[in-house]
Write a protein that holds these residues in place. Structure first.
Motif, PDB file in Angstrom:
ATOM      1  N   SER A  20       0.786  -1.061   0.071  1.00 53.17           N
ATOM      2  CA  SER A  20      -0.067   0.286   0.013  1.00 53.17           C
ATOM      3  C   SER A  20       0.923   1.145   0.116  1.00 53.17           C
ATOM      4  O   SER A  20       0.680   2.473  -0.543  1.00 53.17           O
ATOM      5  N   ASN A  21       1.804   1.215   0.879  1.00 49.54           N
ATOM      6  CA  ASN A  21       2.817   2.435   0.908  1.00 49.54           C
ATOM      7  C   ASN A  21       3.439   2.623  -0.518  1.00 49.54           C
ATOM      8  O   ASN A  21       3.672   3.522  -0.938  1.00 49.54           O
ATOM      9  N   SER A  24       1.119   3.872  -3.213  1.00 54.03           N
ATOM     10  CA  SER A  24       0.959   5.325  -2.536  1.00 54.03           C
ATOM     11  C   SER A  24       2.222   6.121  -3.249  1.00 54.03           C
ATOM     12  O   SER A  24       2.037   7.334  -3.952  1.00 54.03           O
TER      13      SER A  24
END
Length: 371
Positions: A20-21, A24
């Motif tokens: 997820s990081n 992003s």
């Protein structure tokens, strides 16, 4: 964008649980670099990007840490016959006259193993490319590798592949840290703090003789901060020569770092002192300065290794690294010295500038510092 051409991002070992990081960061860097893109999705551990221009998008994405490899790839359904024929077809289109090739298949598939595909695709590629004089090589010796990665549903056949820089995604730690660039080793330290997943606030300590080199190194580091604008504070420190001067400069930088960290209410201070270069007593002395300022010293370079040196070379810092070897050749003598007067003078020279991060910020930074 060509049909079925995707940018495929392979997370590094330590970033596989931080998708997820990473996704992003991918979105942010593509927007900052002005790249148009559609969907960004996952396919098991891979991050898949539908980009209008896969070549420029892959280049932008590979500015990031947290990546082991970036490919531009064709995607086909993961069926044995489809994968074998696709590797042979795409491989034949990539090979030049007389090249040795190697087929490499990784990942997993239901009903067969990657090695089965490697053998069958190699045979098919021999047949389809024999007129051009191409022949199979080995994993150690080849001109071109035809790479394919298998997920449960899909196969990604690379038409271009580039190695990443490892580490974890930017600001995965969700912690700010202040780092100072004042020489080549401290520039590597700043880079390592970014690689470790911190949100890095950069300050610069310089003199007239090394300003240009420091700004050039800074220019290579800024795109890794995944920001469109970066605030940087500059402080001047006196020029000096020899081992004693090296210690003075590092200690001055530590005091300046503490001042900025307290002012910005950032608790963590990056200590750019590797035990491979500096004596332990000097590292302890600087750590004590930070602790007495009620801040936390972070030994960024405690694990300095060949990987971060390789990364520094790949992003354009290679020509400065020989100066780190010179640091390692110094014999530092243990002695007390007071830099409080110089620190006070340096703090009085503060210049704060805001940089719009682009491919080349050297002249912009130098121009802003003149005003």
């Amino acid at each position: 964008m060509s049909e079925n051409a995707f940018v495929v991002v392979f997370p590094s070992v330590f970033a596989k649980s931080k998708q997820s990081n990473l996704m992003s960061s991918v979105r942010k860097v593509l927007r900052i670099q002005g790249q148009r893109f559609g969907r960004i999705s996952r396919d098991e551990e891979l991050v898949i990007i539908e980009a209008n221009d896969p070549v420029f998008a892959s280049s932008a994405v590979n500015l990031l840490f947290g990546i082991s490899r970036v490919c531009i790839a064709r995607r086909v359904e993961n069926k044995y016959d489809t994968v074998v024929s696709s590797i042979a077809k795409i491989g034949a289109s990539l090979l030049l006259q007389g090249e040795q090739f190697h087929v490499k298949v990784e990942g997993r598939a239901p009903g067969y193993i990657p090695k089965d595909v490697e053998i069958a695709a190699t045979s098919a590629l021999i047949e389809s490319s024999h007129k051009s004089g191409c022949r199979p090589g080995t994993e150690e010796k080849h001109d071109k590798q035809i790479y394919c990665y298998l997920t449960k549903k899909n196969a990604y056949i690379a038409i271009f592949s580039d190695g990443g820089h490892g580490g974890v995604p930017y600001n995965w730690q969700d912690q700010k840290i202040v780092c100072c660039i004042y020489d080549e080793l401290s520039a590597v330290s700043c880079l390592e703090a970014i690689k470790q997943g911190f949100d890095v606030r950069i300050i610069v300590c310089y003199n007239d003789s090394n300003l240009l080199d420091i700004v050039r190194m800074l220019n290579r580091i800024l795109p890794r901060t995944v920001s469109s604008q970066v605030d940087i504070e500059f402080f001047t420190i006196p020029k000096g020569q020899g081992a004693k001067s090296v210690l003075h400069r590092a200690k001055i930088a530590t005091w300046v770092l503490c001042s900025v960290a307290m002012e910005q209410k950032i608790s963590r201070v990056g200590l750019a002192l590797s035990p491979l270069v500096y004596p332990v007593w000097f590292i302890d002395e600087n750590a004590d300065i930070i602790i007495k300022s009620k801040l936390t010293p972070w030994p960024v370079l405690a694990g300095l290794d060949e990987q971060i040196i390789r990364t520094a070379k790949e992003i354009g810092l290679g020509k400065y690294l020989h100066k780190i070897e010179k640091l390692g050749a110094y014999n530092f003598s243990k002695e007390k010295f007071d830099v409080s007067r110089i620190v006070k003078e340096s703090l009085g020279t503060r210049q704060k500038i805001t940089v719009n991060v682009g491919p080349n910020n050297v002249h912009e930074i130098l121009d802003l510092l003149k005003h």
